[in-house]
Design a protein around this motif. Sequence first.
Motif, short mmCIF file in Angstrom:
data_model
loop_
_atom_site.label_atom_id
_atom_site.label_comp_id
_atom_site.label_asym_id
_atom_site.label_seq_id
_atom_site.Cartn_x
_atom_site.Cartn_y
_atom_site.Cartn_z
N UNK A 14 0.89 -1.17 0.00
CA UNK A 14 0.00 0.00 0.00
C UNK A 14 0.93 1.22 0.00
N UNK A 15 1.25 1.77 -1.17
CA UNK A 15 2.31 2.76 -1.28
C UNK A 15 1.96 4.18 -0.80
N UNK A 16 0.79 4.36 -0.25
CA UNK A 16 0.32 5.70 0.12
C UNK A 16 1.03 6.22 1.36
N UNK A 17 1.35 7.51 1.36
CA UNK A 17 1.93 8.12 2.56
C UNK A 17 0.81 8.50 3.52
N UNK A 18 1.17 8.63 4.79
CA UNK A 18 0.25 9.07 5.84
C UNK A 18 -1.00 8.19 5.97
N UNK A 19 -0.82 6.87 5.91
CA UNK A 19 -1.94 5.96 6.15
C UNK A 19 -2.23 6.02 7.65
N UNK A 20 -3.36 6.61 8.00
CA UNK A 20 -3.63 6.81 9.43
C UNK A 20 -4.49 5.67 9.99
N UNK A 21 -4.60 5.68 11.30
CA UNK A 21 -5.29 4.59 11.98
C UNK A 21 -6.78 4.55 11.63
#
Length: 191
Positions: A14-21
């Motif tokens: 999952x290459x996305x930045x800032x994957x939050x909780x």
Amino acid sequence: MQPIRTIESRTVVLPFTNIDTDQIIPARFLTTTTKEGLGKLAFSDWRYEASGAPKSDFILNRPESSGCAILVGGRNFGCGSSREHAPWALLDYGFRAVISTEIADIFRSNSLKNGLLPIVVDEATHQWLLDNPGAQLRIDLETSTLTLPTGTSVQFPIEGFARYCLLNGTDEMGFLLSRSDAITKFEQGRA
């Protein structure tokens, strides 16, 4: 908790930045105090249509993700609010480790306390992982190394006590309880 010595698995990327909780496990699912069943809710807003039907283009819904125990996320993985449900959901899905160049401190702490291994790697290693989804990796917790299919091994940092707990499949409370005789003896000697 299951002890971790080695993990050998293909990766899900999952290459996305800032994957939050809240993306890992949306807040509307935080009413449960049990860990079971949360895996099907992991990344729910990304995985399912409003009707509840799986989105065929989302990686966790594709056959190649089945059985993968290693998640590679973009930079700043697990940012956002503290919730143990996030590592619970990832573990219940089947992940044993998360790899990124940066993992939020609170998520890292919650992960370590619940048996999910958060691994921080350098930019070059991370880029290789992003460019090679589905790569077969070997993680050795005893030596704190991650080995790529190319044969390249990279060290990753992990705090000593957390490493001990993961290797032995125990949490902080379990560790203290295993020392109850010594604690009792110490307290009796102080009286």
